[in-house]
Motif scaffolding. Sequence first.
Motif, PDB file in Angstrom:
ATOM      1  N   CYS A 139      -1.530  -3.920  17.057  1.00  0.00           N
ATOM      2  CA  CYS A 139      -1.638  -3.753  15.698  1.00  0.00           C
ATOM      3  C   CYS A 139      -2.472  -2.275  15.377  1.00  0.00           C
ATOM      4  N   ASN A 140      -1.600  -2.077  15.982  1.00  0.00           N
ATOM      5  CA  ASN A 140      -2.198  -0.632  15.811  1.00  0.00           C
ATOM      6  C   ASN A 140      -1.388   0.738  14.436  1.00  0.00           C
ATOM      7  N   ALA A 141      -1.667   1.885  14.600  1.00  0.00           N
ATOM      8  CA  ALA A 141      -1.350   3.230  13.183  1.00  0.00           C
ATOM      9  C   ALA A 141      -0.002   2.947  13.146  1.00  0.00           C
ATOM     10  N   GLU A 142       0.250   2.565  14.912  1.00  0.00           N
ATOM     11  CA  GLU A 142       1.965   3.297  15.131  1.00  0.00           C
ATOM     12  C   GLU A 142       2.960   1.728  13.863  1.00  0.00           C
ATOM     13  N   ASN A 143       2.061   0.591  14.636  1.00  0.00           N
ATOM     14  CA  ASN A 143       3.015  -0.293  13.929  1.00  0.00           C
ATOM     15  C   ASN A 143       2.916  -0.556  12.567  1.00  0.00           C
ATOM     16  N   PHE A 144       1.457  -0.597  11.760  1.00  0.00           N
ATOM     17  CA  PHE A 144       1.292  -0.491  10.948  1.00  0.00           C
ATOM     18  C   PHE A 144       1.138   0.842   9.152  1.00  0.00           C
ATOM     19  N   SER A 145       0.611   1.661  10.678  1.00  0.00           N
ATOM     20  CA  SER A 145       1.083   3.054   9.458  1.00  0.00           C
ATOM     21  C   SER A 145      -0.600   2.843   8.921  1.00  0.00           C
ATOM     22  N   VAL A 146      -1.016   3.870   8.364  1.00  0.00           N
ATOM     23  CA  VAL A 146      -2.733   3.980   8.078  1.00  0.00           C
ATOM     24  C   VAL A 146      -2.575   3.981   6.804  1.00  0.00           C
ATOM     25  N   PRO A 147      -3.246   3.654   5.630  1.00  0.00           N
ATOM     26  CA  PRO A 147      -3.645   2.976   4.382  1.00  0.00           C
ATOM     27  C   PRO A 147      -3.519   5.075   3.655  1.00  0.00           C
ATOM     28  N   SER A 148      -4.522   5.227   4.305  1.00  0.00           N
ATOM     29  CA  SER A 148      -4.867   7.050   3.672  1.00  0.00           C
ATOM     30  C   SER A 148      -3.567   7.672   3.966  1.00  0.00           C
ATOM     31  N   PHE A 154       2.142   1.041   4.585  1.00  0.00           N
ATOM     32  CA  PHE A 154       0.916  -0.119   5.274  1.00  0.00           C
ATOM     33  C   PHE A 154       1.030  -1.338   4.130  1.00  0.00           C
ATOM     34  N   CYS A 155       1.514  -0.855   2.895  1.00  0.00           N
ATOM     35  CA  CYS A 155       0.892  -2.666   2.242  1.00  0.00           C
ATOM     36  C   CYS A 155       2.445  -3.777   2.920  1.00  0.00           C
ATOM     37  N   ILE A 156       3.537  -2.860   3.082  1.00  0.00           N
ATOM     38  CA  ILE A 156       4.997  -3.558   3.288  1.00  0.00           C
ATOM     39  C   ILE A 156       4.253  -3.830   4.668  1.00  0.00           C
ATOM     40  N   PHE A 161       3.984  -8.831   7.713  1.00  0.00           N
ATOM     41  CA  PHE A 161       3.327  -9.139   8.657  1.00  0.00           C
ATOM     42  C   PHE A 161       3.652 -10.563   8.367  1.00  0.00           C
ATOM     43  N   ALA A 162       2.110 -11.183   7.512  1.00  0.00           N
ATOM     44  CA  ALA A 162       2.453 -12.041   6.498  1.00  0.00           C
ATOM     45  C   ALA A 162       3.648 -12.973   5.990  1.00  0.00           C
ATOM     46  N   ALA A 163       4.718 -12.969   5.834  1.00  0.00           N
ATOM     47  CA  ALA A 163       5.813 -13.077   5.706  1.00  0.00           C
ATOM     48  C   ALA A 163       6.412 -13.849   6.737  1.00  0.00           C
ATOM     49  N   THR A 164       6.129 -13.697   7.620  1.00  0.00           N
ATOM     50  CA  THR A 164       7.250 -13.482   9.080  1.00  0.00           C
ATOM     51  C   THR A 164       5.967 -14.644   9.566  1.00  0.00           C
ATOM     52  N   PHE A 184      16.259  -6.838   8.462  1.00  0.00           N
ATOM     53  CA  PHE A 184      16.497  -5.994   6.596  1.00  0.00           C
ATOM     54  C   PHE A 184      15.516  -5.763   6.075  1.00  0.00           C
ATOM     55  N   ALA A 185      14.362  -6.823   6.477  1.00  0.00           N
ATOM     56  CA  ALA A 185      13.601  -5.981   4.847  1.00  0.00           C
ATOM     57  C   ALA A 185      13.158  -4.711   5.061  1.00  0.00           C
ATOM     58  N   GLY A 186      13.078  -4.247   6.104  1.00  0.00           N
ATOM     59  CA  GLY A 186      11.954  -3.140   6.699  1.00  0.00           C
ATOM     60  C   GLY A 186      12.773  -1.644   6.404  1.00  0.00           C
ATOM     61  N   LEU A 187      15.125  -1.678   6.620  1.00  0.00           N
ATOM     62  CA  LEU A 187      15.689  -1.348   6.867  1.00  0.00           C
ATOM     63  C   LEU A 187      16.055  -0.684   5.028  1.00  0.00           C
ATOM     64  N   VAL A 188      15.292  -1.720   3.979  1.00  0.00           N
ATOM     65  CA  VAL A 188      15.439  -1.839   2.823  1.00  0.00           C
ATOM     66  C   VAL A 188      14.355  -1.329   2.229  1.00  0.00           C
ATOM     67  N   LEU A 189      12.729  -1.422   2.405  1.00  0.00           N
ATOM     68  CA  LEU A 189      11.918  -1.501   2.047  1.00  0.00           C
ATOM     69  C   LEU A 189      11.400  -0.025   2.194  1.00  0.00           C
ATOM     70  N   LEU A 190      11.413   0.333   3.786  1.00  0.00           N
ATOM     71  CA  LEU A 190      11.000   1.279   4.078  1.00  0.00           C
ATOM     72  C   LEU A 190      12.012   2.939   4.709  1.00  0.00           C
TER      73      LEU A 190
END
Length: 191
Positions: A139-148, A154-156, A161-164, A184-190
């Motif tokens: 659970c680091n910045a490479e996987n989740f980014s940083v809100p700032s 970060f939100c996606i 994570f929560a949905a999975t 698929f969701a990551g490709l579409v949303l990010l």
Amino acid sequence: MIYLHLFYTFFLIGLFGFGGGYGMLSLIQTETVLRHHWLSSAEFTNIVAISQMTPGPIGINSATYCGYTAVHNAGFGGGMAVLGSITATIAIVLPSLILMVLISRMFLKYMNNPIVQSVFAGLRPVVVGLLAAATLLLCNAENFSVPSVNPWQFCISLFLFAATFAGTMWMKINPIRMICYAAFAGLVLLY
């Protein structure tokens, strides 16, 4: 010299890494990224992702890729880097092989002994702790980014994570399907 360090490091990880490959991930990261600086945190995250996708135990796959990357980052070429992966792989497997050969007969004889049962009962919380540590280390910045830096990513990432987690834990969706859905969701949303 790096080969001796690799062998010694991964031998110790194989010797003390209870809980399977996921339990070893925190030990591997601590040794390769934090202690020896053979890999960057981003490289380790990529290695974990590749190790999960390739067939075989994740701990052995991670050791193989870490050995290759460590030798490659030390400035050695392809053949020498392959020797690094072979060294790390043998070193992480060797303690289990030796221990299983030595204790297999004794274990079958004494497995119902209360002392042996107590030892295994004491190891269960350790395994849970190692698995939790591996989860938290990923659970680091490479996987989740940083809100700032990138609030959308970060939100996606948190949502995926929560949905999975909910999908596999409570809805009992096959983990392979969840990986495909999340990809698929990551490709579409990010993208």
